[in-house]
Design a protein around this motif. Structure first.
Motif, PDB file in Angstrom:
ATOM      1  N   ASP A   1      24.923-111.103  59.419  1.00  0.00           N
ATOM      2  CA  ASP A   1      24.339-111.630  58.182  1.00  0.00           C
ATOM      3  C   ASP A   1      23.774-113.036  58.323  1.00  0.00           C
ATOM      4  N   SER A   2      23.870-113.603  59.493  1.00  0.00           N
ATOM      5  CA  SER A   2      23.234-114.900  59.757  1.00  0.00           C
ATOM      6  C   SER A   2      21.738-114.740  60.018  1.00  0.00           C
ATOM      7  N   VAL A   3      21.317-113.526  60.425  1.00  0.00           N
ATOM      8  CA  VAL A   3      19.915-113.283  60.792  1.00  0.00           C
ATOM      9  C   VAL A   3      19.071-113.120  59.531  1.00  0.00           C
ATOM     10  N   THR A   4      18.041-113.931  59.423  1.00  0.00           N
ATOM     11  CA  THR A   4      17.119-113.872  58.279  1.00  0.00           C
ATOM     12  C   THR A   4      15.724-113.398  58.683  1.00  0.00           C
ATOM     13  N   THR A   5      15.404-113.513  59.968  1.00  0.00           N
ATOM     14  CA  THR A   5      14.054-113.164  60.431  1.00  0.00           C
ATOM     15  C   THR A   5      14.120-112.223  61.631  1.00  0.00           C
ATOM     16  N   ILE A   6      13.421-111.100  61.516  1.00  0.00           N
ATOM     17  CA  ILE A   6      13.312-110.138  62.616  1.00  0.00           C
ATOM     18  C   ILE A   6      11.828-109.968  62.930  1.00  0.00           C
ATOM     19  N   GLY A   7      11.454-110.129  64.175  1.00  0.00           N
ATOM     20  CA  GLY A   7      10.058-110.020  64.583  1.00  0.00           C
ATOM     21  C   GLY A   7       9.553-108.591  64.642  1.00  0.00           C
ATOM     22  N   ASN A   8       8.282-108.444  64.963  1.00  0.00           N
ATOM     23  CA  ASN A   8       7.667-107.130  65.095  1.00  0.00           C
ATOM     24  C   ASN A   8       8.198-106.373  66.323  1.00  0.00           C
ATOM     25  N   SER A   9       8.282-105.048  66.179  1.00  0.00           N
ATOM     26  CA  SER A   9       8.592-104.150  67.303  1.00  0.00           C
ATOM     27  C   SER A   9       9.918-104.466  67.997  1.00  0.00           C
TER      28      SER A   9
END
Length: 320
Positions: free
Chosen positions: A49-57
């Motif tokens: 739950d610390s992750v706010t941004t996930i990149g493409n692919s």
């Protein structure tokens, strides 16, 4: 990975084909583009739950990935996130997600069901294309457009409920959904794009609401068991190839609002026995009723000024 890591960069573990498991620490806030792309042995992953941004692919071509846990910190499933994740059977999209990008689940061929939360306001193109085991889906009331090719070739999809918030169904949205038996189009829909239901070979009947003003080209092309359809008074034209190769179509009502019948509109409708063309029609396109081999009678009103070449070729007409 140690707790000192705060971001996983672009292509960080790409093509690590023997990588089977990853524990992402709570210190990570960002996962870059293609970070785990083509990790073909990776079976499951939890995004903390610390992750706010996930990149493409990020997980594209992770062909062994079966399970994904995402928390409410993620706001977007970006373009091609689970592209060609052929073992992914089920995923729960958290209520924090507002956007699902283009091709996000493209060819996730083991995915059988998915619920999109009401937090989602935007769904990209080809999101579920070639999800051949997808049987049902719940669409949220928050979306206004069903994007291009969103369910293209979802050959196991049997039913879809389109929410009242949708105003437009765009090109190829349900093309090749060969198991689709029923679909309800709400009164909110104004536009149905090109080839939206083409090759929906199990679709027997559909009701188009009076809110629809535009029906695109080839919209019901090759709906081989479609028997009847009523075109609402709001529609002004029947596009090219609209009902091309609807072999079981016996009955169609063309309302007074329609002013033109496009090229090949009813081409190869071999079960169509009669058609009444209203006084509003001014033009009938080329090959409009070509190969309608059961068509015995047609009434052409005085309003018609143009009949295209081969419009009634190979029809069994005895009365005009």
């Amino acid at each position: 990975m140690p707790n000192s890591v705060t971001s996983i960069g672009n292509n960080a573990f790409r093509d690590c084909s023997n990588l089977e498991s990853v524990i992402i620490p709570n210190s990570v806030t960002t996962i870059g583009n293609d970070a785990f792309s083509s990790c073909s042995s990776l079976e499951k992953i939890e995004i903390p739950d610390s992750v706010t941004t996930i990149g493409n692919s990020v997980f594209s071509y992770c062909s062994s990935l079966e399970s994904v846990i995402m928390h409410n910190s993620v706001t977007s499933i970006t373009n091609f996130t689970f592209f060609h994740c052929s073992s992914l059977e089920k995923i729960e999209i958290p209520n924090s997600v507002t956007t699902i990008g283009d091709g996000a689940f493209y060819n996730s061929s083991s995915l059988e069901e998915i619920e999109i939360p009401n937090s989602v306001t935007s769904i990209g193109i080809s999101v579920f294309s070639y999800c051949i085991r997808l049987k049902s889906i719940i669409m949220p009331n928050s979306i206004t457009t069903i994007g291009n090719s969103i369910f293209y070739k979802c050959s196991s999809l049997k039913s879809v409920i389109i929410p009242d918030s949708v105003t437009s169904i765009t090109d190829f949205a349900f093309e090749g959904c060969s198991s689709l038996e029923e679909i309800e189009i709400p009164n909110s829909v104004r536009t149905i794009g090109n080839r939206v239901f083409s090759f929906c070979s199990s679709l027997e009947k559909i009701e188009i609401p009076n809110s629809v003003t535009t029906i695109g080209k080839s919209v019901f092309s090759s709906c081989s068991i479609l028997k009847e359809i009523e075109i609402p008074n709001s529609v002004t034209s029947i596009g090219n190839y609209s009902f091309d190769s609807c072999y079981s179509l016996e009955y169609v009502i063309i309302p007074d609002s329609v002013i033109s019948i496009g090229d090949d509109a009813f081409y190869n409708c071999s079960s169509l026995e009669s058609v009444i063309i209203p006084n509003s029609i001014t033009s009938i396109g080329k090959e409009a009723f070509m190969n309608c081999s059961s068509l015995k009678s047609v009434i052409i009103p005085d309003s018609v000024t143009s009949i295209g070449e081969s419009a009634f070729l190979h029809c069994d007409l005895s009365l005009i």
